[in-house]
Motif scaffolding. Structure first.
Motif, PDB file in Angstrom:
ATOM      1  N   ASP A 110      66.278  -7.439 -46.780  1.00  0.00           N
ATOM      2  CA  ASP A 110      67.268  -6.896 -47.699  1.00  0.00           C
ATOM      3  C   ASP A 110      68.660  -7.284 -47.236  1.00  0.00           C
ATOM      4  OD1 ASP A 110      68.224  -5.501 -49.880  1.00  0.00           O
ATOM      5  OD2 ASP A 110      67.428  -3.558 -49.267  1.00  0.00           O
ATOM      6  N   ALA A 111      69.642  -7.012 -48.084  1.00  0.00           N
ATOM      7  CA  ALA A 111      71.033  -7.231 -47.704  1.00  0.00           C
ATOM      8  C   ALA A 111      71.400  -6.212 -46.619  1.00  0.00           C
ATOM      9  CB  ALA A 111      71.938  -7.068 -48.917  1.00  0.00           C
ATOM     10  N   TRP A 112      72.400  -6.592 -45.794  1.00  0.00           N
ATOM     11  CA  TRP A 112      72.871  -5.697 -44.728  1.00  0.00           C
ATOM     12  C   TRP A 112      74.390  -5.741 -44.751  1.00  0.00           C
ATOM     13  CZ3 TRP A 112      75.255  -6.595 -39.794  1.00  0.00           C
ATOM     14  CH2 TRP A 112      75.236  -5.477 -38.939  1.00  0.00           C
ATOM     15  N   PHE A 123      72.120 -10.258 -43.989  1.00  0.00           N
ATOM     16  CA  PHE A 123      70.844  -9.722 -44.455  1.00  0.00           C
ATOM     17  C   PHE A 123      69.926  -9.451 -43.273  1.00  0.00           C
ATOM     18  CE2 PHE A 123      70.992 -14.313 -44.997  1.00  0.00           C
ATOM     19  CZ  PHE A 123      69.894 -14.749 -44.271  1.00  0.00           C
ATOM     20  N   ALA A 129      73.362 -12.035 -50.783  1.00  0.00           N
ATOM     21  CA  ALA A 129      72.331 -11.700 -49.791  1.00  0.00           C
ATOM     22  C   ALA A 129      71.132 -11.040 -50.466  1.00  0.00           C
ATOM     23  CB  ALA A 129      72.913 -10.804 -48.705  1.00  0.00           C
ATOM     24  N   GLU A 130      71.388 -10.157 -51.420  1.00  0.00           N
ATOM     25  CA  GLU A 130      70.289  -9.480 -52.126  1.00  0.00           C
ATOM     26  C   GLU A 130      69.437 -10.461 -52.921  1.00  0.00           C
ATOM     27  OE1 GLU A 130      72.229  -6.337 -54.329  1.00  0.00           O
ATOM     28  OE2 GLU A 130      71.818  -4.893 -52.723  1.00  0.00           O
ATOM     29  N   ILE A 148      62.851 -12.260 -45.503  1.00  0.00           N
ATOM     30  CA  ILE A 148      64.136 -11.586 -45.651  1.00  0.00           C
ATOM     31  C   ILE A 148      63.862 -10.223 -46.268  1.00  0.00           C
ATOM     32  CG2 ILE A 148      66.375 -11.616 -46.808  1.00  0.00           C
ATOM     33  CD1 ILE A 148      66.304 -14.689 -46.512  1.00  0.00           C
ATOM     34  N   ARG A 181      77.313  -9.126 -50.644  1.00  0.00           N
ATOM     35  CA  ARG A 181      76.036  -8.413 -50.722  1.00  0.00           C
ATOM     36  C   ARG A 181      75.146  -8.938 -51.850  1.00  0.00           C
ATOM     37  NH1 ARG A 181      74.048  -3.896 -48.447  1.00  0.00           N
ATOM     38  NH2 ARG A 181      72.387  -2.849 -49.570  1.00  0.00           N
ATOM     39  N   LYS A 233      66.303 -11.516 -51.104  1.00  0.00           N
ATOM     40  CA  LYS A 233      65.331 -10.489 -50.718  1.00  0.00           C
ATOM     41  C   LYS A 233      63.897 -10.941 -51.000  1.00  0.00           C
ATOM     42  CE  LYS A 233      64.201  -5.638 -51.352  1.00  0.00           C
ATOM     43  NZ  LYS A 233      64.647  -4.366 -51.933  1.00  0.00           N
TER      44      LYS A 233
END
Length: 187
Positions: free
Chosen positions: A22-24, A30, A91-92, A20, A88, A95
């Motif tokens: 990064d966040a998207w 992500f 999701a982060e 993974i 976000r 990472k």
């Protein structure tokens, strides 16, 4: 525990297929960096097993299960949305996580198509039955893939390379763990 994941056991046939990145966006999506140029396993499996990155910050420990809702290509990248990851920040928190998919969940390869992971460890012999080595790696050279064979000679560990193209590969027997090639040891 990071939202959206639950503790799990890593399946015995799990293969690392990506990470993974990064966040998207802001809605929990992500980006994923696949280990393959053809990441079919990422698209076919809705259950990914994650392990924390080897280095850097870790938001979870051990192996966790991530239930994938949607995977799509976007501007040359792969972006993913998972169940119970809604923003976000969540999701982060993923990472750097390493993504594993059970080999049994990979889509069936077509005729004369093979997953690299299935070729690793196969013995390679030439038409005369002479052992050339064991597949220890594969290398993409652009137009073709090359088998990197490991073998010993005079007590030394050496490598030999054989193009993985139909002109040189006669037969791949996955069940018999053997590849037969039209190649000589002095090429």
């Amino acid at each position: 525990m990071t939202p959206g994941v639950e503790p799990a056991e890593l399946p015995a046939d799990a293969i690392e297929v990506g990470r993974i990145a990064d966040a998207w966006g802001i809605k929990g999506w992500f980006k994923v960096l696949p280990h393959s140029a053809s990441p079919e396993a990422l698209f076919s499996s809705k259950r990914w097993f994650l392990q924390p990155p080897e280095r850097g910050a870790k938001s979870f420990t051990g192996t966790v299960l991530l239930r994938v809702k949607e995977v799509k290509e976007h501007s040359g990248s792969i972006v993913v949305h998972a169940h119970d990851i809604h923003d976000r920040d969540h999701a982060e928190a993923l990472k750097g996580a390493r993504i594993f998919v059970p080999r049994s969940m990979f889509p069936t390869a077509g005729d004369d198509e093979y997953y690299w992971v299935d070729l690793l460890g196969l013995a390679v012999v030439n038409r005369e039955g002479l052992m050339l080595g064991t597949v220890k790696d594969l290398m993409s050279t652009g137009p073709q893939t090359v088998l990197v064979l490991g073998y010993e000679e005079g007590g030394k560990a050496l490598e030999r390379m054989v193009p993985f193209v139909s002109a040189y590969v006669d037969k791949v027997d996955l069940a018999g763990r053997l590849i037969t090639v039209d190649w000589q040891p002095d090429y």
